[in-house]
Design a protein around this motif. Structure first.
Motif, PDB file in Angstrom:
ATOM      1  N   MET A 107       3.263  -1.939  10.636  1.00 55.26           N
ATOM      2  CA  MET A 107       4.534  -1.286  10.273  1.00 55.26           C
ATOM      3  C   MET A 107       5.653  -1.800  11.191  1.00 55.26           C
ATOM      4  O   MET A 107       6.774  -2.042  10.746  1.00 55.26           O
ATOM      5  CB  MET A 107       4.445   0.242  10.425  1.00 55.26           C
ATOM      6  N   ALA A 174      -3.729   4.970   7.020  1.00 56.26           N
ATOM      7  CA  ALA A 174      -2.558   4.849   6.129  1.00 56.26           C
ATOM      8  C   ALA A 174      -2.276   6.201   5.472  1.00 56.26           C
ATOM      9  O   ALA A 174      -1.113   6.596   5.310  1.00 56.26           O
ATOM     10  CB  ALA A 174      -2.814   3.779   5.070  1.00 56.26           C
ATOM     11  N   SER A 178       1.070   8.468   5.907  1.00 54.91           N
ATOM     12  CA  SER A 178       1.817   8.954   4.733  1.00 54.91           C
ATOM     13  C   SER A 178       2.145  10.440   4.885  1.00 54.91           C
ATOM     14  O   SER A 178       3.262  10.865   4.588  1.00 54.91           O
ATOM     15  CB  SER A 178       1.008   8.784   3.444  1.00 54.91           C
ATOM     16  N   CYS A 229       9.807   0.938   2.464  1.00 59.10           N
ATOM     17  CA  CYS A 229       8.406   1.224   2.096  1.00 59.10           C
ATOM     18  C   CYS A 229       8.078   0.726   0.688  1.00 59.10           C
ATOM     19  O   CYS A 229       6.938   0.361   0.416  1.00 59.10           O
ATOM     20  CB  CYS A 229       8.131   2.727   2.174  1.00 59.10           C
ATOM     21  N   LEU A 301       2.344   3.343   0.713  1.00 58.05           N
ATOM     22  CA  LEU A 301       1.636   2.972   1.954  1.00 58.05           C
ATOM     23  C   LEU A 301       0.118   3.046   1.862  1.00 58.05           C
ATOM     24  O   LEU A 301      -0.569   2.375   2.630  1.00 58.05           O
ATOM     25  CB  LEU A 301       2.105   3.857   3.123  1.00 58.05           C
TER      26      LEU A 301
END
Ligand code: NDP
Length: 455
Positions: A107, A174, A178, A229, A301
């Motif tokens: 990220m 992930a 989120s 995103c 994501l």
């Protein structure tokens, strides 16, 4: 003591005016209160999507479990979705300390590339307050820099195939990211001005609003969280995971199979195309209409990178041989799907950006009361969502290299058909509300939604 009789004529007039003003103010206040009450009722009764509060409560539990379940099944020897009891991983397989480091590092790298002054700046659609936001169009640059960094790392001996072992812990992280990001977005939305809120995610019901997203374009300075995103960490992550599966296959069998090469190439083409045409995302429903909440965060994501490339993970454990004829047919199907998808998306995007451009100026259109026009010839005269048709043909081409012995690799095409039929219905509702009779006229001119003469 106060007596009416003691008042002079002038005093009485002043008193009457004062009483009228007071009364007027009270009436005005009451009127305002009633209007606000009505507006509030209207917004909380606004049509709820995705099954309303029940859907917004169940989906955030059900979908993350589905991601983990699918990953387990596709790596199991039987790869059967019908197996009972279902394949469940031991908890030890869900966690690896390397996974959060990789997810956060990834990220951070993609955020850094987003901020680099590469590519041009483009303006989004006009917002409720009349302003337009600026967006960096450098997603394709980010993909290229990532590719160079990956090649360098592979050359230095990075074991990319290890991603196969790490799939479950990476997906768990992930999913965690989120949830945290969605919570942050929900909380910060209470400081956003009213005009910055999305129409659908502002009902006052915390679960529903958390799911749908309250704020339309949450930003930290000029960093647009939703736009970032939408196309970067998840999409580029997806093709890196695919490459990891290919490397794992090379480790296990000394070379990559044709089926694995096709899946990798098709999906790389799809991701590269999305990033090359990044500007087009600025006119899509996700950016223009939907708030940024769990629905989009999780989709971007966790869902996309860990379920869209499942065919590659499947092929690591279940190798398939493809005949040259079969491979040619699959490549042709993907090519046809891509052609329809790209041409139709570009045509609408060009028309929305500049209807006088020579490539779209001669197309037949219908006028609407909003001042915008609707295309009724060209790709958008074939069906009402030609871009979905192309996307679905490609989805089928991605599953076919996995053969016909298992249902699992076809999960994506089945899920995607359901998603696009639901999305098409949502879009129709929005367009009917926006364009009224003009939309009805379009529907009678172009009766089929996605599949000509079928649906
Ligand atoms: P679309 O690009 O289909 O845009 C829909 C909008 O286009 C409508 O709201 C309307 O907006 C405009 N429009 C509709 N009909 C016409 C017409 N006849 N003439 C002119 N404008 C028209 O929306 P999506 O965001 O759903 O899809 C974009 C692409 O992304 C598609 O190719 C889709 O397949 C893909 N996609 C992929 C997903 C994935 O997970 N892989 C998920 C979702 C989408 P307005 O009039 O306001 O301009």
């Amino acid at each position: 003591m106060f007596r009416w009789a003691n008042l002079g004529w002038f005093d009485a007039r002043v008193l009457i005016v004062a009483l009228c003003l007071l009364f007027g103010v009270r009436i005005h206040e009451e009127f305002r209160r009633q209007i606000m009450k009505l507006n509030k009722q209207k917004s909380s009764q606004a049509e709820r999507e995705f099954g309303g509060t029940l859907g917004a409560t169940c989906i955030p539990v059900f979908l993350p479990l589905t991601v983990l379940y699918l990953l387990c099944v596709c790596r199991s020897p039987a790869a059967s979705v019908l197996q009972w009891p279902p394949v469940l991983p031991p908890t030890a397989q869900l966690w690896d300390p390397l996974a959060p480091v990789l997810i956060l590092g990834w990220m951070a790298l993609q955020s850094f590339l987003y901020l680099l002054p590469m590519g041009k700046l483009s303006e989004g659609m006009v917002l409720k307050d009349g302003s337009r936001l600026k967006y960096p169009i450098n997603g394709f640059h980010a993909l290229c820099v990532t590719a160079v960094l990956l090649t360098l790392s592979l050359w230095l001996g990075m074991p990319l195939g290890y991603l196969f072992e790490l799939l479950l812990p990476l997906a768990v992280c992930a999913i965690g990211v989120s949830f945290l990001l969605s919570l942050y977005l929900y909380i910060r939305s209470f400081w956003a001005p009213h005009h910055a809120l999305a129409q659908g995610g502002n009902t006052g019901n915390p679960l529903y609003d958390f799911f749908m997203g309250r704020e339309l374009n949450p930003r930290i300075g000029s960093f647009d969280l939703k736009y970032f995103c939408e196309l970067r960490p998840g999409l580029i992550g997806w093709v890196v995971i695919n490459l990891g599966m290919l490397m794992k296959e090379v480790e296990l069998r000394d070379s990559a199979s044709l089926a694995m090469i096709l899946v990798n190439s098709f999906q790389l083409l799809y991701v590269a195309d999305a990033l090359w045409n990044e500007e087009a995302v600025l006119t899509t429903m996700d950016i223009v209409h939907d708030g940024f909440g769990f629905m989009l965060v999780f989709g971007d994501l966790a869902w996309v990178p860990f379920t869209y490339g499942m065919q590659a993970a499947f092929l690591v454990v279940h190798p398939q041989s493809l005949s040259p004829l079969g491979a040619t047919a699959i490549v042709t199907l993907n090519g046809v799907g891509y052609y329809i998808f790209r041409k139709s998306n570009s045509q609408k995007n060009q028309f929305r950006r500049d209807p006088t451009h020579p490539s779209v100026a001669n197309l037949e259109t219908i006028a609407t009361a909003t001042g915008k026009r609707l295309l009724v010839s060209g790709w958008w005269g074939l069906v009402r969502h030609p871009n979905y048709l192309g996307d679905l043909l490609m989805a089928l081409a991605w599953s076919l290299p996995c053969g016909f012995n298992h249902l699992l690799p076809y999960f994506y095409v089945v899920y995607f058909t359901v998603l696009l039929i639901h999305r098409e219905a949502r879009d129709e509702r929005h367009c009917r509300a926006k364009y009224g009779l003009a939309w009805d006229a379009y529907c009678s001119r172009v009766p089929y939604r996605i599949f000509p003469y079928v649906y």
